[in-house]
Design a protein around this motif. Sequence first.
Motif, PDB file in Angstrom:
ATOM      1  N   CYS A 112      48.715  48.588  98.736  1.00 40.69           N
ATOM      2  CA  CYS A 112      49.072  49.754  99.554  1.00 40.69           C
ATOM      3  C   CYS A 112      48.340  49.806 100.883  1.00 40.69           C
ATOM      4  O   CYS A 112      48.655  50.642 101.731  1.00 40.69           O
ATOM      5  N   GLY A 113      47.367  48.926 101.072  1.00 36.56           N
ATOM      6  CA  GLY A 113      46.674  48.886 102.354  1.00 36.56           C
ATOM      7  C   GLY A 113      45.545  49.879 102.494  1.00 36.56           C
ATOM      8  O   GLY A 113      44.881  49.918 103.530  1.00 36.56           O
ATOM      9  N   ASN A 114      45.310  50.672 101.464  1.00 36.39           N
ATOM     10  CA  ASN A 114      44.214  51.645 101.558  1.00 36.39           C
ATOM     11  C   ASN A 114      42.881  50.925 101.771  1.00 36.39           C
ATOM     12  O   ASN A 114      42.605  49.915 101.137  1.00 36.39           O
ATOM     13  N   GLN A 115      42.091  51.453 102.684  1.00 28.62           N
ATOM     14  CA  GLN A 115      40.754  50.914 102.914  1.00 28.62           C
ATOM     15  C   GLN A 115      39.718  51.910 102.449  1.00 28.62           C
ATOM     16  O   GLN A 115      39.864  53.113 102.664  1.00 28.62           O
ATOM     17  N   GLY A 116      38.708  51.403 101.784  1.00 34.45           N
ATOM     18  CA  GLY A 116      37.652  52.313 101.330  1.00 34.45           C
ATOM     19  C   GLY A 116      36.517  51.535 100.713  1.00 34.45           C
ATOM     20  O   GLY A 116      36.600  50.314 100.529  1.00 34.45           O
ATOM     21  N   ALA A 117      35.469  52.246 100.384  1.00 35.54           N
ATOM     22  CA  ALA A 117      34.314  51.607  99.756  1.00 35.54           C
ATOM     23  C   ALA A 117      34.692  51.114  98.358  1.00 35.54           C
ATOM     24  O   ALA A 117      35.513  51.732  97.669  1.00 35.54           O
ATOM     25  N   VAL A 118      34.101  50.014  97.977  1.00 32.94           N
ATOM     26  CA  VAL A 118      34.329  49.476  96.630  1.00 32.94           C
ATOM     27  C   VAL A 118      34.022  50.546  95.572  1.00 32.94           C
ATOM     28  O   VAL A 118      34.686  50.640  94.543  1.00 32.94           O
ATOM     29  N   ALA A 119      33.054  51.389  95.868  1.00 34.58           N
ATOM     30  CA  ALA A 119      32.651  52.424  94.905  1.00 34.58           C
ATOM     31  C   ALA A 119      33.738  53.464  94.662  1.00 34.58           C
ATOM     32  O   ALA A 119      33.651  54.239  93.715  1.00 34.58           O
ATOM     33  N   THR A 120      34.786  53.481  95.490  1.00 36.77           N
ATOM     34  CA  THR A 120      35.857  54.449  95.270  1.00 36.77           C
ATOM     35  C   THR A 120      36.908  53.924  94.287  1.00 36.77           C
ATOM     36  O   THR A 120      37.814  54.663  93.882  1.00 36.77           O
ATOM     37  N   LEU A 121      36.804  52.644  93.921  1.00 35.54           N
ATOM     38  CA  LEU A 121      37.803  52.075  93.003  1.00 35.54           C
ATOM     39  C   LEU A 121      37.655  52.692  91.612  1.00 35.54           C
ATOM     40  O   LEU A 121      36.573  53.126  91.223  1.00 35.54           O
ATOM     41  N   LEU A 122      38.753  52.716  90.880  1.00 32.94           N
ATOM     42  CA  LEU A 122      38.735  53.242  89.520  1.00 32.94           C
ATOM     43  C   LEU A 122      38.457  52.080  88.577  1.00 32.94           C
ATOM     44  O   LEU A 122      39.150  51.063  88.631  1.00 32.94           O
ATOM     45  N   ALA A 123      37.457  52.242  87.725  1.00 30.94           N
ATOM     46  CA  ALA A 123      37.036  51.138  86.863  1.00 30.94           C
ATOM     47  C   ALA A 123      37.449  51.379  85.420  1.00 30.94           C
ATOM     48  O   ALA A 123      37.194  52.448  84.862  1.00 30.94           O
ATOM     49  N   TYR A 124      38.061  50.378  84.830  1.00 33.40           N
ATOM     50  CA  TYR A 124      38.402  50.398  83.402  1.00 33.40           C
ATOM     51  C   TYR A 124      37.515  49.362  82.730  1.00 33.40           C
ATOM     52  O   TYR A 124      37.695  48.165  82.935  1.00 33.40           O
ATOM     53  N   VAL A 125      36.557  49.851  81.973  1.00 36.74           N
ATOM     54  CA  VAL A 125      35.505  48.951  81.494  1.00 36.74           C
ATOM     55  C   VAL A 125      35.507  48.779  79.982  1.00 36.74           C
ATOM     56  O   VAL A 125      34.667  48.063  79.448  1.00 36.74           O
ATOM     57  N   HIS A 126      36.435  49.428  79.287  1.00 37.04           N
ATOM     58  CA  HIS A 126      36.393  49.365  77.829  1.00 37.04           C
ATOM     59  C   HIS A 126      37.321  48.313  77.237  1.00 37.04           C
ATOM     60  O   HIS A 126      37.539  48.285  76.042  1.00 37.04           O
ATOM     61  N   GLY A 127      37.882  47.477  78.074  1.00 37.55           N
ATOM     62  CA  GLY A 127      38.768  46.421  77.573  1.00 37.55           C
ATOM     63  C   GLY A 127      38.011  45.122  77.410  1.00 37.55           C
ATOM     64  O   GLY A 127      36.773  45.090  77.505  1.00 37.55           O
ATOM     65  N   PRO A 128      38.729  44.032  77.151  1.00 39.79           N
ATOM     66  CA  PRO A 128      38.094  42.727  77.042  1.00 39.79           C
ATOM     67  C   PRO A 128      37.428  42.266  78.345  1.00 39.79           C
ATOM     68  O   PRO A 128      36.616  41.359  78.337  1.00 39.79           O
TER      69      PRO A 128
END
Lengths: 207, 88
Positions: B34-50
Amino acid sequence: MTERFTSRGFFGKRRDAGTDRADRIPPGQYLTDGFPVLSAGPTPQIPLETWEFTIDGLVAEPMRWSWEQFQSLPSRDWTVDISCVTKWTKLDTRWHGVSVDDLLAAVEIDPRAGFLTAQSYGGYTTNLPLTDVVNNQAFVAWQYDGAPLEPPHGGPARLVVPHLYFWKSAKWVRGLRLMEKDQPGFWESLGYHIRGDPWREERYSGD
Amino acid sequence: MDDPLMLDANAVAGDLAEMFGFDVSGSVHRCTNCGNQGAVATLLAYVHGPGTVLRCCICHEIVMRWVRTPTRIYLDARGAAYMEMGLS
């Protein structure tokens, strides 16, 4: 009908008074009574009116079922043990759904087809050899423990391939694409094992 | 979106630091989709998978995903069109 996985549960229950449950836990796994939710993304909300399941790829004619049509397929209860690569194993899980054999019976499979990719709403994919999904080794379930399968666990319907690590049991499954060659799926293309047999501890590429 | 598995990307800053060699949570990324620019810290993290999956906070497409095995990290960053990292 080969009751291979139901049989494992049956014998396990029969011997349950002893320590034989341990025999049903693959190496490196621990037993859980819970049902952890693992996900690589947001849980898709799929209205049953628009839900569909397709078989395409190396078939004479692709096949498509609506939710209503899918529900009218021959279905049955399944009791199976499941093992996740994150090391939990859950015994005697109870599902209701249709055997992949009955789905594949609805299409004419090209003899070149040796593999399939399970495709899910939300974009997830996982690859399987046909030999791992036939002979009642795999099913598409829409009930868990007597109730409709909840979206966090893959509802409306998920693939269940209990003899392989549970990442192969694609949540929110929407179809099977038959292929000539094995094509690594979402996790298989990122370091996970191409097949994922828990009894051989096939966790990572190279195991 | 209501998903209890979603964590702030800061939760995975350790893995990122190991891969990039320094803390990139404040670095700027651009989402390929989508071209959105932002800090890496704004990403949504899914950490409970493999593995770990970081998704764009605007379009929810995958920006980065990786798997940590006992001996390796496998990284797919094709969802990040570019990254901009400050030098110290």
